[in-house]
Structures are given as structure tokens and as C-alpha cells.
Scaffold this active site. Structure first.
Site, PDB file in Angstrom:
ATOM      1  N   GLY A   7       0.807  -1.202   0.000  1.00  0.00           N
ATOM      2  CA  GLY A   7       0.000   0.000   0.000  1.00  0.00           C
ATOM      3  C   GLY A   7       0.843   1.255   0.000  1.00  0.00           C
ATOM      4  O   GLY A   7       2.032   1.224  -0.276  1.00  0.00           O
ATOM      5  N   LYS A   8       0.213   2.371   0.322  1.00  0.00           N
ATOM      6  CA  LYS A   8       0.875   3.664   0.309  1.00  0.00           C
ATOM      7  C   LYS A   8       0.965   4.242   1.713  1.00  0.00           C
ATOM      8  O   LYS A   8       0.108   3.982   2.552  1.00  0.00           O
ATOM      9  CB  LYS A   8       0.127   4.645  -0.602  1.00  0.00           C
ATOM     10  N   VAL A   9       2.022   5.005   1.943  1.00  0.00           N
ATOM     11  CA  VAL A   9       2.211   5.690   3.214  1.00  0.00           C
ATOM     12  C   VAL A   9       2.112   7.191   2.963  1.00  0.00           C
ATOM     13  O   VAL A   9       2.776   7.723   2.068  1.00  0.00           O
ATOM     14  CB  VAL A   9       3.569   5.359   3.851  1.00  0.00           C
TER      15      VAL A   9
ATOM     16  N   ASP B 109      12.636  -9.165  11.048  1.00  0.00           N
ATOM     17  CA  ASP B 109      12.950  -8.388   9.837  1.00  0.00           C
ATOM     18  C   ASP B 109      13.809  -7.175  10.210  1.00  0.00           C
ATOM     19  O   ASP B 109      13.514  -6.040   9.823  1.00  0.00           O
ATOM     20  CB  ASP B 109      11.664  -7.937   9.148  1.00  0.00           C
TER      21      ASP B 109
END
Length: 890
Positions: free
Chosen positions: A546-548, A659
Site C-alpha cells: 500500500g501507500k504511506v 525483519d
């Protein structure tokens, strides 16, 4: 830079003289392949004939010098690069030419020519007709260093509207002492009108853009996606070079190469056969055969481009999979420069059949600036109409920079990421490169890249096999929404009941059970207001999840980072829930804070603190940010270690991050390090168990080899990843760099090899040369080395790592205060210890971003467990969420 008056006068005089004798020339007006600084005819490695520039077929100014190259790097061909034409003042080539489009290719091998030093060369190149500035204050030497190559060529296209002459004027930069111009080879080749007259979508503007038929353009990139390099002889129409796309793939998931199906009939259906050779259309890069995996990432390429220009991006397509013959079998979205260019692209619909070649043009405006920036191309399956295969395909790509209204094509000089004698990685992408860098002992780019990619592909293949059993691809449909603009998300409360995916929560858990007292719930209206309706200008990052967006809440008093998850990625649902469950319960100075979430309107949105200095990686390499000092780097590593130590020992249950990497270490306005991105985190083993058995997830280059081999996860897996981070901080190079020789591709392996040989100081960041106290360097290097032990039981705990880093910082500060040391300078010389018999004093490392004392593990544990997060103010950068900016290993 305006064209010099003296050059204009000279052009007029010489042109008049030349016109009087042009009819006596024995050369046909048309194409030229010129070996500058030489005479007679010679053959290059492709058996093309190059004619010396003393030919009577064209003319040039007389105030020039022919010179031979002082040295020949192993990658450099003899023709046309071993001779050059040197220009000490404005000088012009005059080529009799017929009307039409012309490729103009300028070849450069920046080395010493006689008493002319490579670094002194700075010049402009202007072409007539059109008075187009191709280059301005151009440094071929700096460009070669930035590209990590020995030689290269630039390709331009000029439209000659009337017959007569094409003239190239070389002008040394007047403001640079001892400057001169040079060129090794010139090609002028007639071409069809490859731009065409049809308008193209202006990306981001939702309008059509018609390219001026007389515009000049520069070929920035020309790639054969998923196939091998196509040399000029195999592009017989226009004698172009099509490089492989491997150097430009972003992230660990680079799709797979796909050859055309056997017995497939190929056709240029409605496309001129000169647009691209058949070899380009007969191979492709696709996402792969795992439909669910494909939904979790974007197939992504990145390209460095000059600011302040419009770019024509031409994508070549041909459906070469014999299974795909009808509409809605493979449909995907095309994103350009992080904006939607084509929401539901179906190759079969446009090409009208399998095996038919097509291309699609888009125009992308790039804003003004002073440095190069990245242009992104991303493909993602479009599932709204339930296609047969969740996949995407690309056969080839070209990117053309269009000249400005005032005839400018020149951009800023490329900036080398590291000094030329550095062993580190970095540097810009490699458009149209013609050789490897002798500075890094790469004889040919293909060899280095091939070796590195072989390693990456092998690792990827093993991980892919371990993650899923191999199975036949079956049709898969996504649930669609009935509301406009909504997605296939289920609300979290319904998802846990309906999803077949196993999640470590009770099946009856609903959103009502989320800790509302610790995590704020936002309405969708609040989120829309905070992001100005998700305005494109507020995007900080974008990727497979998605987008931030950068946003403001509480009446603009608080800046936040808002992650709006990709509705088509099932893994994003698990990530969404994991982030809320973990971060809502954790509060620590060195963990990024989750402010709240939104799950209205079938959306999954997370709201975080906004970090002013972005990610740690943004300050190490491939950046224009000033380099961090050694003490800053130590402080950041210590802060990150504190955050990891809290996860492992300070929470109710051990939490394994899974991670750890430099893009998951964020820096606030005071440079305090905070560990971020808990979407892959796992709760550690219970008291009666030593590990967690789970499928491998993480990021290539940082993965614990024991976890990779056995799928056995412990907190020591985080320690291994953090050891890679320590070497990354020390060496300031990527953890995987396929452009380097095979033994240097992996930073972890290369650094360990150098450490064991006692030459680690020779590969550190050159900026740190002479700035690290030897004993500090020794302690830091030993700590990183111990973290990378092959077996987890042989690695230190993160608490031990923290203690050693605190001790290393004390050694550095003691040396700085006493002024007693000669810093590590890359010589590898042994230096006597500085501190003998000194006992570090305990302190509470949780009270400040820098602790000068060295803390015992027990003291640290007790102090750190009681920490509650400070309020974080400010926060920035396009790297706020690494899984979006850098979607590796997802």
C-alpha cells in the site's frame, strides 16, 4: 548556457565554405560511424566499420587534437575508444544529411590523453538544427565513476526537418580551469519516426499529452525484460542495444524470466517491426506461478532520471504464454512514478491475440531539482473482475527524456555514491553501459551481474520452495466490493471468523477486543481529513502493501505517518493485526509508536509517529544526505540494540522481530533510533521450548542461515540480522550488490572474509577513514563478527551485543577526549591498545540517546524493562515504512 557567439560565427563561415564543395563529396548523405582521432577504417567487435574523422565525407574545425588513450582498461574495446578528438576551444563537426529522424550517439572513454587529465574535462555539446543542448558542463569522468563503468555512450534523437547539415559543436566549460572537450566516437543513423503522432496519458494529470513531432529526446534506458542482452547486430533495423533488466529490479522479489511458449506464432500486429526486435517480444518477466504470493508484492523497477523534464515511458508487451488467449485471464495495474498509469491493463485486449506485439506509451513529468531521482515502474495483479491468473507481464521498456521548450536535454552530472577507489557498492543504475568498472576489478558488467544474480536466484528459489509446496496454478477470484473505490478487505472483526488463514489468535476475536485504551481508533473521515483525501503529493512511500502518507491530526497539531494497506494482499491483513496487537501493548523509547488504526469502509489503516530523519539506510548510501559521523552511527546502533533487547527480554513474552534491517530503523528529530515494522514479528518460544518452527520470512541479505536452512526461529535470528546491520553501518554499502564480483555480492560473507583476513579496515566507508579509534574499531568488528556466527548458539544475546557497543562507544569517546589515537585508515596496520585496566562505570542506558558508561547486562535489563515510550515529535522521509519503500523478502 547560451551558445557562444564565436561558435555561431564559425558555424556560418564554415557552413558557407562547405556548401560550395559539398557536391564534390564522394559520400552519400545519410549515416556516419566515426572513429574520432583516427584515420582510415577499422572494425569494432560487432564487425561494424568505423571511419576515422579525417574523412572527406564530412568536415570539422581545424583547431583540434587527435590523441591516443594513455591506458586501456580490460573491459574497453579498441574501436572506437582508444583514440579521441580533443577540443581546447569551441569546435564543430559538419555532417551533410538528409531530412528525417537521426540517432546521434556520442561515445566516451574518460582517461588521460597526452597531457590532458581525465578529471579536467568539462564541456558542452550543442546540435544544429534546433540548437539543442545535449550536454552542459559535462564530466565524462564523474559520470563513469557514478555508473561504475569504464566507458559508455549517450544516444539522442534529432528531427532534421530540411536537408542540409547536422552540426555538433563541442565547447569546453569556460569557468573550469584547464577544461577541454573530447569524444571517442560519433554515430549518426537515420531512423523512422519512432515517436508517432498519437497522444499518450500524462501520468498524474489524467489528461492526454501529444509529443511535439520536432522534439529532441535522449534514450535513458532500453531494456529487454526477462531476456538476455540484445546487441546491435541483432537489432538490424536500428542497430540498438537492449540491456537486461536485472540491474533495475527493486527488492528481493523480481519475478521470473519467461520464454515464449513452444510453437507460438509471433506477429507484429499493427506495430511497425522497427519498434523492437522480435527477440525482445519473445521473452518476458512475469511475477510467477504463485497467485497468493503475487498479491503480496509489486513487480518493481527503479530508474535514475534527471529532474525538470518530461519522460516518455514506452512499455513493450506480447502475450507469449499459450495458456492465456482470452480477455480477463491476466490483468494488471501499471504504476508509474508511484501513480496509477493504467488500472486494468490487459495485453490480450490491446493486442487482439496471443503472440501479437504491442507497445504502450506514457508521459511522466518529473519535478525540478538539483539531483537525480528515481522513477518507479510497478506492476500488480488487478483482481476486481476475477482474472484467471493473478500475474503481470512485461517484455521490454524504453525511457526517453524529452527536450525542454528551450531545447535543453542536458541534466546535472551524476554523483558517485562512493569515491572511485572504494570497494563499496552504490552508484546509479547503468543505462547503456558498455563495460565494467576497472576501479572495482569488474572486467565486464555482465559477468559481475550474472554471478551475483545467480546467487540471488538460487537463494530465492530455495526460499520459494520452503515457503510453499509446489502446486498447479488454479483460477482464483477475489471478493470485490460494491462500493466505489472500496476494496476486497473484510473488517477485522469479520476477517478472523471467515479467513482460512491460521492466525495465532482465538477465532472468536473481534476488533472489539483490541486494546482501545492503548491504541486510538480513527474514523475514516478523520483519516481522509488528515491526508487531504489521500492526496498524491503527501505520499511518503508505496509498494506491494500500500501507500504511506504524511498527515496531520488533532487540528494540525500532530504530524503522523499513515499507512493505507493494499486491499488485495492477504498477508497485509495478518500484518495489520500483528502491528496492532504488538505495538498497542509495547511502549519504549527505541520502538516506533503506533498511535492508532482505522478499519472503517473495508479499509485497513495504521497511524504512526512521524519520524523526522527517516530510515538509517537513507543516511548510509544511495543518498544525498550528508554522511553520519562515527559516533552518530554508534549511537544509532546502540539505540536499535536497546529496542531489540526490550523486545527479547522486557515484554511479557519474548518477541522476535524477524525483519531487522536498516530500513526498519527509523530516526526521530533528535536522531534517536527506533525499531519499526512488526508485521512479521513472532512471539518467542515458551519456557519448555527453545525455538519456534515457522516458514522463512524476512529480507534477503539479512536472513539467519540457520533459520533459512531449518525453519527454526529464535531470538538469535534477530542477532544475526543485526550483525549484518552493523557491517552495513561500518561499510556503507548494500547488503546485496549483484554488480560486484561474485565473492563481494553479499556484504555479510565479504565482511566476514575480510575480518578473518585482518583487512576489514580496507572496505569500510571511506568517509570514516582515520576517524575510528583502533580499539573501538576492533571491539565493533568483533561484535559484528560474533553476531554472524553460523549457529545461533554461538551468537551473543542482544544484551551482550548492546554491552559491547556501549563499550566501543566509551573507547571511542576516551580516545577522542585524550587525543591519543591515529584513526583506522584502511592500512590494516596493527595499533597498540589505548585503554588498559580501565573499568567501565554502570549507567542506565534508557535515560538518554547516548550513554557514555558501559552497562552490565543485568543493570540494563532491569532499567530497560521499566521504560515507557517518550512522546515522539516530528517524523519524515520517504522511507518511513521499509516494507513499502523496500518490499524485500515479503
Amino acid at each position: 548556457m547560451g551558445f557562444p557567439f564565436s561558435a555561431c560565427l564559425m558555424f556560418a563561415v564554415v557552413t558557407a565554405l562547405f556548401l560550395s564543395v559539398a557536391d564534390k563529396s564522394t559520400a552519400a548523405e545519410g549515416d556516419y560511424v566515426v572513429n574520432c582521432g583516427d584515420s582510415g577504417q577499422k572494425f569494432d567487435t560487432d564487425r561494424r566499420t568505423w571511419t576515422g574523422d579525417d574523412s572527406s565525407n564530412f568536415s570539422r574545425s581545424q583547431n583540434t587534437l587527435a590523441a591516443g588513450a594513455a591506458t586501456q582498461a580490460s573491459s574497453v574495446p579498441q574501436v572506437p575508444y582508444m583514440t579521441a578528438r580533443i577540443f581546447a576551444s569551441d569546435s564543430t563537426y559538419f555532417f551533410p544529411i538528409s531530412p528525417g529522424r537521426k540517432f546521434v550517439r556520442l561515445h566516451f572513454y574518460p582517461t588521460n590523453y597526452g597531457n590532458h587529465t581525465a578529471g579536467d574535462s568539462r564541456f558542452a555539446v550543442v546540435v544544429f538544427p534546433g540548437n539543442v543542448t545535449l550536454l552542459r558542463n559535462f564530466s565524462a569522468s564523474q559520470t563513469a565513476q557514478a555508473l561504475s563503468v569504464d566507458y559508455f555512450f549517450w544516444e539522442y534523437s534529432i528531427n532534421v526537418t530540411t536537408g542540409g547539415f547536422l552540426n555538433l559543436t563541442f565547447s569546453p566549460s569556460p569557468d573550469v580551469p584547464n577544461s577541454y572537450a573530447f569524444v571517442n566516437g560519433i554515430e549518426i543513423l537515420s531512423t523512422p519516426d519512432i515517436l508517432g503522432s498519437e497522444s499518450s496519458l500524462l501520468v498524474g494529470k489524467s489528461t492526454q499529452y501529444t509529443v511535439d513531432p520536432n522534439v529532441a529526446f535522449q534514450t535513458m534506458y532500453r531494456l529487454n525484460a526477462g531476456g538476455s542482452r540484445v546487441p546491435p547486430p541483432k537489432d538490424a533495423q536500428l542497430f540498438r542495444t537492449w540491456e537486461t533488466d536485472e540491474n533495475y529490479i527493486f527488492g528481493a522479489k523480481g519475478g521470473v524470466e519467461f520464454p515464449k511458449s513452444t510453437n507460438l506464432t509471433f506477429s507484429y500486429a499493427g506495430v511497425p517491426n522497427y519498434m523492437a526486435p522480435q527477440l525482445v517480444y519473445e521473452t518476458a518477466r512475469i511475477m510467477g506461478g504463485d497467485a497468493k504470493l503475487n498479491l503480496g508484492y509489486n513487480l518493481t523497477w527503479t530508474f535514475s532520471v534527471d529532474p525538470g523534464f518530461y519522460y516518455l515511458v514506452r512499455l513493450h508487451f506480447c502475450e507469449i504464454d499459450a495458456r492465456i488467449t482470452r480477455q480477463n485471464e491476466r490483468v494488471f495495474t501499471i504504476y508509474l512514478d508511484k501513480q496509477t498509469a493504467a488500472p486494468d491493463f490487459d495485453v490480450i485486449v490491446l493486442s487482439k491475440g496471443v503472440g501479437n506485439a504491442i507497445f504502450k506509451d506514457f508521459v511522466v513529468p518529473v519535478a525540478d531539482g538539483t539531483e537525480q531521482r528515481d522513477l518507479w515502474l510497478e506492476l500488480h495483479p488487478y483482481t476486481v473482475f476475477g482474472p484467471t491468473y493473478n500475474d503481470a507481464i512485461l517484455n521490454g521498456l524504453e525511457i526517453f527524456k524529452l527536450s525542454s521548450d528551450n531545447g535543453i536535454l542536458a541534466g546535472p552530472n551524476r554523483v558517485p555514491m562512493l569515491p572511485p577507489n572504494s570497494d563499496g557498492g552504490g552508484g546509479a543504475p547503468l543505462p547503456k553501459v558498455e563495460g565494467g568498472s576497472s576501479k572495482s576489478n569488474v572486467a565486464a558488467i555482465g559477468g559481475a551481474v550474472g554471478g551475483g544474480l545467480a546467487v540471488l536466484l538460487l537463494v530465492g528459489a530455495v526460499v520459494f520452495t520452503m515457503r510453499r509446496k509446489k502446486k498447479k496454478l488454479v483460477p482464483q477470484k477475489e471478493e470485490t466490493s460494491t462500493s466505489k473505490g472500496s476494496s476486497g478487505w473484510l473488517p477485522l472483526s469479520l476477517y478472523v471468523k471467515k479467513s482460512s488463514v491460521s492466525i495465532k489468535t482465538s477465532a472468536s476475536r473481534s476488533s472489539a477486543s483490541l486494546p482501545a485504551n492503548l491504541c486510538r481508533h480513527f474514523s475514516f473521515a478523520e483519516i481522509e481529513a488528515a491526508t487531504n483525501g489521500f492526496h498524491e503529493s503527501l505520499i511518503l512511500g508505496v509498494g506491494g502493501f500500500g501507500k504511506v502518507y504524511r498527515g496531520q491530526i488533532d487540528g494540525g497539531s500532530t504530524e503522523v505517518a499513515i499507512k493505507r494497506a493494499n486491499p488485495m494482499a492477504e498477508q497485509g491483513i495478518r500484518e495489520f493485526q500483528t502491528e496492532i496487537e504488538l505495538l498497542s501493548k509495547l511502549r519504549h523509547r527505541h520502538l516506533v509508536s503506533l498511535i492508532g488504526y482505522c478499519e472503517e469502509n473495508r479499509e485497513m489503516i495504521l497511524v504512526y509517529d512521524y519520524m523526522a530523519h527517516g530510515t538509517l539506510r537513507e543516511h548510509l548510501y544511495k543518498t544525498q544526505n550528508p554522511p553520519l559521523s562515527w559516533k552518530q552511527r554508534l549511537d544509532i546502533c546502540i539505540g536499535a540494540a536497546r529496542g531489540l533487547h526490550y523486545l527479547h527480554t522486557g515484554a511479557k513474552h519474548t518477541i522476535i522481530h524477524r525483519d531487522v534491517k536498516t530500513t526498519n530503523i527509523l530516526l526521530d528529530e533528535k536522531w534517536v533510533a527506533k525499531v519499526s515494522d512488526f508485521g512479521l514479528s513472532k512471539t518467542g518460544p515458551t519456557l519448555d521450548r527453545t525455538h519456534v518452527s515457522t516458514v522463512v520470512k524476512g529480507s534477503f541479505g539479512y536472513l539467519d542461515p540457520e533459520y533459512f536452512r531449518r525453519q527454526v526461529l529464535t531470538e538469535k535470528s534477530d542477532v544475526y540480522s543485526f550483525g549484518v546491520v552493523l557491517f552495513e553501518v561500518l561499510c556503507a554499502r548494500p547488503v546485496l550488490d549483484p554488480r560486484l564480483p561474485k565473492e563481494q555480492v553479499s556484504l555479510a560473507e565479504w565482511a566476514l572474509r575480510c575480518q578473518k583476513k585482518g583487512v576489514l579496515d580496507q572496505i569500510i566507508d571511506p568517509y570514516l577513514s582515520g576517524k575510528i579509534a583502533p580499539q573501538c574499531f576492533k571491539k565493533f568488528a568483533e561484535t559484528a563478527e560474533n553476531c554472524l556466527a553460523d549457529r545461533g548458539v554461538d551468537r551473543p544475546s542482544v544484551g551482550d551485543v548492546l554491552w559491547n557497543l556501549e563499550f566501543a562507544l566509551q573507547l571511542q569517546e576516551s580516545a577522542d577526549e585524550g587525543g591519543l589515537f591515529s584513526g583506522v585508515s584502511g592500512s590494516g596496520d596493527d595499533v597498540a591498545p589505548l585503554l588498559v585496566g580501565e573499568t567501565p562505570q554502570s549507567s542506565d542506558p534508557s535515560t538518554d540517546s547516548r550513554s557514555t558508561g558501559v552497562t552490565s547486562i543485568s543493570t540494563f535489563s532491569m532499567g530497560d524493562r521499566s521504560i515507557i515510550s517518550d512522546s515522539s515529535e516530528g517524523l519524515t522521509s520517504s522511507g518511513v515504512f521499509s516494507q513499502i519503500l523496500d518490499p524485500k523478502g515479503r
